[in-house]
Scaffold this active site. Structure first.
Site, short mmCIF file in Angstrom:
data_model
loop_
_atom_site.label_atom_id
_atom_site.label_comp_id
_atom_site.label_asym_id
_atom_site.label_seq_id
_atom_site.Cartn_x
_atom_site.Cartn_y
_atom_site.Cartn_z
N THR A 160 -35.33 10.28 15.55
CA THR A 160 -34.55 10.12 16.78
C THR A 160 -34.75 8.72 17.33
O THR A 160 -35.87 8.20 17.35
CB THR A 160 -34.90 11.14 17.89
OG1 THR A 160 -34.31 10.68 19.11
CG2 THR A 160 -36.36 11.35 18.13
N ASP B 269 -34.58 8.22 20.30
CA ASP B 269 -35.20 8.45 21.61
C ASP B 269 -36.74 8.36 21.56
O ASP B 269 -37.37 8.19 22.60
CB ASP B 269 -34.81 9.83 22.16
CG ASP B 269 -33.31 10.02 22.22
OD1 ASP B 269 -32.59 9.01 22.29
OD2 ASP B 269 -32.86 11.18 22.19
N GLY C 249 -31.59 7.44 25.23
CA GLY C 249 -32.99 7.88 25.26
C GLY C 249 -33.19 9.28 25.83
O GLY C 249 -34.31 9.75 25.91
N ARG C 250 -32.10 9.89 26.28
CA ARG C 250 -32.18 11.22 26.91
C ARG C 250 -33.20 11.23 28.04
O ARG C 250 -33.17 10.38 28.90
CB ARG C 250 -32.50 12.30 25.86
CG ARG C 250 -31.26 12.82 25.19
CD ARG C 250 -31.38 14.22 24.70
NE ARG C 250 -32.64 14.52 24.06
CZ ARG C 250 -33.03 15.74 23.79
NH1 ARG C 250 -32.29 16.77 24.11
NH2 ARG C 250 -34.18 15.96 23.20
N ARG D 160 -22.38 -6.65 36.83
CA ARG D 160 -21.58 -6.21 35.69
C ARG D 160 -22.41 -5.19 34.90
O ARG D 160 -23.65 -5.29 34.88
CB ARG D 160 -21.23 -7.37 34.76
CG ARG D 160 -20.23 -8.36 35.32
CD ARG D 160 -18.83 -7.77 35.42
NE ARG D 160 -17.85 -8.76 35.85
CZ ARG D 160 -17.56 -9.07 37.12
NH1 ARG D 160 -18.20 -8.47 38.10
NH2 ARG D 160 -16.65 -9.97 37.40
N HIS E 153 -23.35 4.19 21.48
CA HIS E 153 -23.66 4.53 20.09
C HIS E 153 -23.90 3.32 19.19
O HIS E 153 -24.27 3.50 18.02
CB HIS E 153 -22.56 5.43 19.53
CG HIS E 153 -22.56 6.77 20.19
ND1 HIS E 153 -21.97 6.98 21.40
CD2 HIS E 153 -23.13 7.94 19.82
CE1 HIS E 153 -22.17 8.24 21.77
NE2 HIS E 153 -22.87 8.84 20.83
N GLN F 237 -26.36 1.70 19.46
CA GLN F 237 -27.81 1.84 19.22
C GLN F 237 -28.11 2.75 18.04
O GLN F 237 -29.22 2.78 17.53
CB GLN F 237 -28.50 2.43 20.47
CG GLN F 237 -28.48 1.50 21.65
CD GLN F 237 -28.63 2.26 22.96
OE1 GLN F 237 -29.70 2.30 23.53
NE2 GLN F 237 -27.56 2.84 23.46
O1 F6P Z 1 -30.70 11.95 20.89
C1 F6P Z 1 -30.01 10.80 20.51
C2 F6P Z 1 -28.93 10.46 21.50
O2 F6P Z 1 -28.31 9.26 21.08
C3 F6P Z 1 -29.39 10.35 22.95
O3 F6P Z 1 -30.06 9.14 23.21
C4 F6P Z 1 -28.09 10.54 23.69
O4 F6P Z 1 -28.32 11.04 24.98
C5 F6P Z 1 -27.36 11.53 22.84
O5 F6P Z 1 -27.94 11.48 21.54
C6 F6P Z 1 -25.88 11.27 22.73
O6 F6P Z 1 -25.29 12.31 22.03
P1 F6P Z 1 -23.81 12.24 21.42
O7 F6P Z 1 -23.87 11.39 20.18
O8 F6P Z 1 -23.48 13.62 21.12
O9 F6P Z 1 -22.95 11.59 22.45
#
Ligand code: F6P
Length: 367
Positions: free
Chosen positions: A143, A145, A188-189, A284, A290, A292
């Protein structure tokens, strides 16, 4: 001999993707095929493929030349929890059902001796439940995260932090030219690891993470002070899971099909709005999203992924099931999955990275 029992090995990638998944698939499949003589079955789209029986045999060719490839050649899904399985009801409406019996049946039907599940906290929770139902499972922690307990680090994190750091570097030059307050929102949830790592590496002036409650006045004071007595710009790196001072969370959508229904996002805009209102400085927002999770894994993540994958096969061969591979210090080891899912690994308030950031003048928005 235990090793002879590893004839058919299943592998799946669950939850959100991240750089390094293919490096693990390669590091699992190569030794499984070449050293143990096993047939490796790739399960498509995470646990969805296990429930629906969508899987296929992987060849040496399938897993060759993929160490640097982002994403996952198997596909993934964060809507495939067998115990919370979204399906269409008789009236065409969405219903959530328990499809775990189908998952278990397909594991048996495909004659799997073991299953390696690569994923984050959601995937490890499902893996633990499947292990309790008698499936031979070994988990590999993934992950961006970095919030899985038991392991110092998960693969994907380093790559995500590198992307976010480069973004901060780029924002610095334009922030400085226009004398603006640049807010960068990272993923990062519920954990602040990405914001902390990238904020530290990118020299952010303010880092906001879910683990440290911030106050608006402290942020205003910091950016005004910089604008009047220092550089005429500021960089604020904020984790998507940060709560506002009134305790509210910024949620983009709720999707009941997901293992975790809540999709976070939007705190960056809230912070920008409040800073412009409270200081009259120009703001800004950049939401990195994504980016990341895409692209090639860093060298660090390729090494981690390869070690994790190879160890996972070894644990299967030794029949050490119900375990998750982990890195602690410089040691790679297998831990009971149960101990890794008891709680999320969030940033300790006294973590040395927090202290180091404070030492160089970074504010966390607290008094
Ligand atoms: O757990 C990885 C993650 O990228 C989190 O950081 C983020 O909150 C979530 O997944 C986003 O999920 P999705 O790809 O379903 O938008």
């Amino acid at each position: 001999m235990a090793e002879k029992n590893l004839k058919r090995l299943g592998i799946l990638t669950g939850g959100g993707d991240c750089p390094g998944l293919n490096a693990v698939i390669r590091a699992v499949a190569k030794p499984a095929m070449n050293e143990h003589g096993a047939t490796v079955i790739g399960i498509e789209d995470g646990f969805e493929g296990l429930v629906e029986g969508r899987m296929h045999e992987l060849s040496n060719r399938d897993v060759s030349g993929i160490i640097n490839l982002g994403g996952t050649i198997l596909g993934t899904s964060n809507k495939g929890d067998p115990w919370h399985y979204p399906t269409e009801g008789p009236d065409g409406k969405l219903v959530i059902v328990d499809a775990s019996a189908r998952a278990i049946k397909n594991y048996k039907r495909w004659g799997l001796d073991a299953l390696i599940a690569i994923g984050g906290e959601g995937t490890m929770n499902i893996s633990h439940k499947l292990a309790e139902h008698g499936l031979n499972i070994v988990g590999v922690p993934k992950t961006i995260d970095n919030d899985l307990d038991g392991t110092d680090v998960t693969f994907g994190y380093d790559s995500a932090v590198s992307v976010a750091t480069e973004a901060i570097d780029r924002l610095h030059t334009t922030a400085s030219s226009h004398h603006r307050i640049m807010i960068i929102e990272v993923m990062g949830r519920y954990a602040g690891w990405i914001a902390l790592g990238a904020g530290l590496a990118g020299g952010a002036d303010i880092i906001l993470i879910p683990e440290i409650a911030f106050k608006w006045e402290v942020i205003f004071r910091k950016v005004i002070e910089r604008s009047t007595h220092g550089k005429r710009f500021s960089i604020v790196c904020v984790a998507e899971g940060c709560k506002c001072p009134d305790g509210s969370e910024v949620v983009q959508e709720m999707d009941e099909k997901r293992t975790d229904a809540k999709r976070l996002g939007g705190i960056g805009e809230v912070i920008a709005h409040e800073i412009s209102r409270g200081t009259e400085l120009e703001t800004r927002v950049t939401v990195l999203g994504h980016l990341q999770r895409g692209g090639s894994p860093s060298a660090h993540d390729r090494i981690l992924a390869t070690n994790f994958g190879a160890l996972a096969v070894q644990l299967c061969a030794e029949e050490k099931f119900g375990t998750m591979v982990a890195l602690q210090g410089s040691q790679y080891l297998g831990l009971p999955i149960q101990t890794c899912i008891a709680k999320l690994k969030t940033v300790p308030r006294e973590h040395c990275w927090v202290q180091a950031a404070k030492a160089v003048g970074t504010s966390f928005g607290e008094e």
